[in-house]
Write a protein that holds these residues in place. Sequence first.
Motif, PDB file in Angstrom:
ATOM      1  N   GLY A 155       0.883  -1.399   0.011  1.00 60.49           N
ATOM      2  CA  GLY A 155       0.005   0.105  -0.062  1.00 60.49           C
ATOM      3  C   GLY A 155       0.975   1.303  -0.020  1.00 60.49           C
ATOM      4  N   CYS A 156       1.924   1.199   0.710  1.00 67.47           N
ATOM      5  CA  CYS A 156       2.815   2.425   0.760  1.00 67.47           C
ATOM      6  C   CYS A 156       3.573   2.707  -0.381  1.00 67.47           C
ATOM      7  CB  CYS A 156       3.801   2.273   2.007  1.00 67.47           C
ATOM      8  SG  CYS A 156       2.957   2.614   3.546  1.00 67.47           S
ATOM      9  N   CYS A 157       3.896   1.562  -1.098  1.00 65.42           N
ATOM     10  CA  CYS A 157       4.752   1.807  -2.457  1.00 65.42           C
ATOM     11  C   CYS A 157       3.648   2.464  -3.481  1.00 65.42           C
ATOM     12  CB  CYS A 157       5.278   0.466  -2.823  1.00 65.42           C
ATOM     13  SG  CYS A 157       6.551  -0.289  -1.888  1.00 65.42           S
ATOM     14  N   TYR A 158       2.609   1.988  -3.516  1.00 62.20           N
ATOM     15  CA  TYR A 158       1.860   2.351  -4.597  1.00 62.20           C
ATOM     16  C   TYR A 158       1.195   3.506  -4.267  1.00 62.20           C
ATOM     17  CZ  TYR A 158       2.441  -1.979  -7.279  1.00 62.20           C
ATOM     18  OH  TYR A 158       3.134  -2.936  -7.928  1.00 62.20           O
ATOM     19  N   TYR A 159       0.914   3.764  -2.952  1.00 64.81           N
ATOM     20  CA  TYR A 159       0.314   5.164  -2.761  1.00 64.81           C
ATOM     21  C   TYR A 159       1.257   6.305  -2.967  1.00 64.81           C
ATOM     22  CZ  TYR A 159      -1.568   8.925  -0.220  1.00 64.81           C
ATOM     23  OH  TYR A 159      -1.963  10.277   0.088  1.00 64.81           O
ATOM     24  N   ALA A 160       2.525   6.097  -2.636  1.00 61.44           N
ATOM     25  CA  ALA A 160       3.611   7.132  -2.680  1.00 61.44           C
ATOM     26  C   ALA A 160       3.806   7.439  -4.074  1.00 61.44           C
ATOM     27  CB  ALA A 160       4.846   6.837  -1.974  1.00 61.44           C
ATOM     28  N   ARG A 161       3.928   6.305  -4.940  1.00 63.15           N
ATOM     29  CA  ARG A 161       3.989   6.726  -6.335  1.00 63.15           C
ATOM     30  C   ARG A 161       2.742   7.257  -6.914  1.00 63.15           C
ATOM     31  NH1 ARG A 161       4.089   1.590 -10.283  1.00 63.15           N
ATOM     32  NH2 ARG A 161       3.845   2.751 -12.125  1.00 63.15           N
ATOM     33  N   SER A 162       1.665   6.705  -6.845  1.00 65.78           N
ATOM     34  CA  SER A 162       0.416   7.381  -7.518  1.00 65.78           C
ATOM     35  C   SER A 162       0.101   8.655  -7.016  1.00 65.78           C
ATOM     36  CB  SER A 162      -0.858   6.315  -7.052  1.00 65.78           C
ATOM     37  OG  SER A 162      -2.016   6.706  -7.435  1.00 65.78           O
ATOM     38  N   ARG A 163       0.253   8.977  -5.762  1.00 58.70           N
ATOM     39  CA  ARG A 163      -0.129  10.371  -5.167  1.00 58.70           C
ATOM     40  C   ARG A 163       0.925  11.349  -5.595  1.00 58.70           C
ATOM     41  NH1 ARG A 163      -4.114  13.485  -4.538  1.00 58.70           N
ATOM     42  NH2 ARG A 163      -4.041  14.872  -2.727  1.00 58.70           N
ATOM     43  N   GLY A 164       2.248  10.871  -5.555  1.00 59.92           N
ATOM     44  CA  GLY A 164       3.057  11.638  -5.937  1.00 59.92           C
ATOM     45  C   GLY A 164       3.174  12.365  -7.510  1.00 59.92           C
ATOM     46  N   ARG A 165       2.384  11.379  -8.155  1.00 59.86           N
ATOM     47  CA  ARG A 165       2.367  11.787  -9.466  1.00 59.86           C
ATOM     48  C   ARG A 165       1.265  12.530  -9.584  1.00 59.86           C
ATOM     49  NH1 ARG A 165       2.927   5.977 -13.003  1.00 59.86           N
ATOM     50  NH2 ARG A 165       5.050   5.953 -12.627  1.00 59.86           N
ATOM     51  N   GLU A 166       0.151  12.366  -8.809  1.00 55.37           N
ATOM     52  CA  GLU A 166      -1.165  13.197  -8.986  1.00 55.37           C
ATOM     53  C   GLU A 166      -0.751  14.878  -8.301  1.00 55.37           C
ATOM     54  OE1 GLU A 166      -4.163  10.068  -7.831  1.00 55.37           O
ATOM     55  OE2 GLU A 166      -3.944  11.376  -6.301  1.00 55.37           O
ATOM     56  N   LEU A 167       0.314  14.730  -7.459  1.00 53.79           N
ATOM     57  CA  LEU A 167       0.669  15.975  -6.850  1.00 53.79           C
ATOM     58  C   LEU A 167       1.878  16.742  -7.675  1.00 53.79           C
ATOM     59  CD1 LEU A 167       0.755  15.402  -3.227  1.00 53.79           C
ATOM     60  CD2 LEU A 167      -0.857  16.533  -4.346  1.00 53.79           C
ATOM     61  N   GLY A 168       2.332  16.022  -8.919  1.00 55.54           N
ATOM     62  CA  GLY A 168       3.277  16.522  -9.579  1.00 55.54           C
ATOM     63  C   GLY A 168       4.643  16.299  -9.072  1.00 55.54           C
ATOM     64  N   LEU A 169       5.099  15.395  -8.107  1.00 60.35           N
ATOM     65  CA  LEU A 169       6.278  15.298  -7.469  1.00 60.35           C
ATOM     66  C   LEU A 169       7.108  14.265  -8.212  1.00 60.35           C
ATOM     67  CD1 LEU A 169       4.873  14.925  -3.803  1.00 60.35           C
ATOM     68  CD2 LEU A 169       5.882  17.152  -4.970  1.00 60.35           C
ATOM     69  N   LYS A 170       8.263  14.553  -8.698  1.00 58.85           N
ATOM     70  CA  LYS A 170       9.051  13.387  -9.048  1.00 58.85           C
ATOM     71  C   LYS A 170      10.431  13.626  -8.630  1.00 58.85           C
ATOM     72  CE  LYS A 170       9.630  15.952 -13.596  1.00 58.85           C
ATOM     73  NZ  LYS A 170       9.162  15.814 -14.995  1.00 58.85           N
ATOM     74  N   LEU A 171      11.129  12.741  -9.011  1.00 60.45           N
ATOM     75  CA  LEU A 171      12.716  12.595  -8.863  1.00 60.45           C
ATOM     76  C   LEU A 171      13.339  13.096  -9.782  1.00 60.45           C
ATOM     77  CD1 LEU A 171      13.180   9.198  -6.885  1.00 60.45           C
ATOM     78  CD2 LEU A 171      13.152  11.516  -5.770  1.00 60.45           C
ATOM     79  N   LYS A 172      14.363  14.016  -9.546  1.00 59.73           N
ATOM     80  CA  LYS A 172      15.062  14.411 -10.805  1.00 59.73           C
ATOM     81  C   LYS A 172      16.116  13.360 -11.231  1.00 59.73           C
ATOM     82  CE  LYS A 172      14.844  19.353  -9.608  1.00 59.73           C
ATOM     83  NZ  LYS A 172      15.616  20.314  -9.205  1.00 59.73           N
ATOM     84  N   LYS A 173      16.253  13.495 -12.756  1.00 58.37           N
ATOM     85  CA  LYS A 173      17.282  12.425 -13.110  1.00 58.37           C
ATOM     86  C   LYS A 173      18.717  12.855 -12.793  1.00 58.37           C
ATOM     87  CE  LYS A 173      14.109  11.105 -16.914  1.00 58.37           C
ATOM     88  NZ  LYS A 173      13.868  11.412 -18.275  1.00 58.37           N
ATOM     89  N   LEU A 174      19.401  11.949 -12.758  1.00 60.47           N
ATOM     90  CA  LEU A 174      20.780  12.291 -12.499  1.00 60.47           C
ATOM     91  C   LEU A 174      21.381  13.207 -13.493  1.00 60.47           C
ATOM     92  CD1 LEU A 174      23.553  11.838 -10.829  1.00 60.47           C
ATOM     93  CD2 LEU A 174      23.987   9.874 -12.213  1.00 60.47           C
ATOM     94  N   SER A 175      20.946  13.294 -14.778  1.00 58.47           N
ATOM     95  CA  SER A 175      21.602  14.109 -15.765  1.00 58.47           C
ATOM     96  C   SER A 175      20.959  15.550 -15.676  1.00 58.47           C
ATOM     97  CB  SER A 175      21.261  13.653 -17.179  1.00 58.47           C
ATOM     98  OG  SER A 175      19.646  13.440 -17.422  1.00 58.47           O
ATOM     99  N   GLU A 176      19.715  15.674 -14.875  1.00 62.17           N
ATOM    100  CA  GLU A 176      19.279  17.086 -14.659  1.00 62.17           C
ATOM    101  C   GLU A 176      20.119  17.789 -13.546  1.00 62.17           C
ATOM    102  OE1 GLU A 176      15.307  16.518 -13.929  1.00 62.17           O
ATOM    103  OE2 GLU A 176      14.703  15.820 -16.011  1.00 62.17           O
TER     104      GLU A 176
END
Length: 134
Positions: A111-132
């Motif tokens: 539940g935590c894995c999929y909630y963090a991923r799904s809710r993070g996408r809904e909020l526009g949160l994402k990890l920056k790529k190493l190249s960025e």
Amino acid sequence: MSETPTLVPMSPRTKLYRHLALTGYFGLFLWTIIWHFFVSKEYSTIFIFLFWVLPLLFPLRGLIKGTPYTYAWANFVVMIYFLHGLTAIYTDDVWWYAAIELLFATLMFIGCCYYARSRGRELGLKLKKLSELT
């Protein structure tokens, strides 16, 4: 500051993941207290609280608020109980106590894995790529 999670609507799938994570969390919390305080009684009350209950209290506030970041790092905490459950199933005579712990830990982890991923996408949160970053 980032946008609060309550301002962006939550999809039904994300709600399902949150309910799964919270069911696993509160089930694990209650089962840990029942098992180690009332059934087992192998150790002192202070030790049981510090080692088994206190780690579960750290992510409580963020889980209730629905913060994706807390759901993500709470998986590090739940791994303690997951590994304990796996070990206790193999070594203990009353393996079904450990199986219940393992069930709740697995529910919380998924539940935590999929909630963090799904809710993070809904909020526009994402990890920056190493190249960025470089």
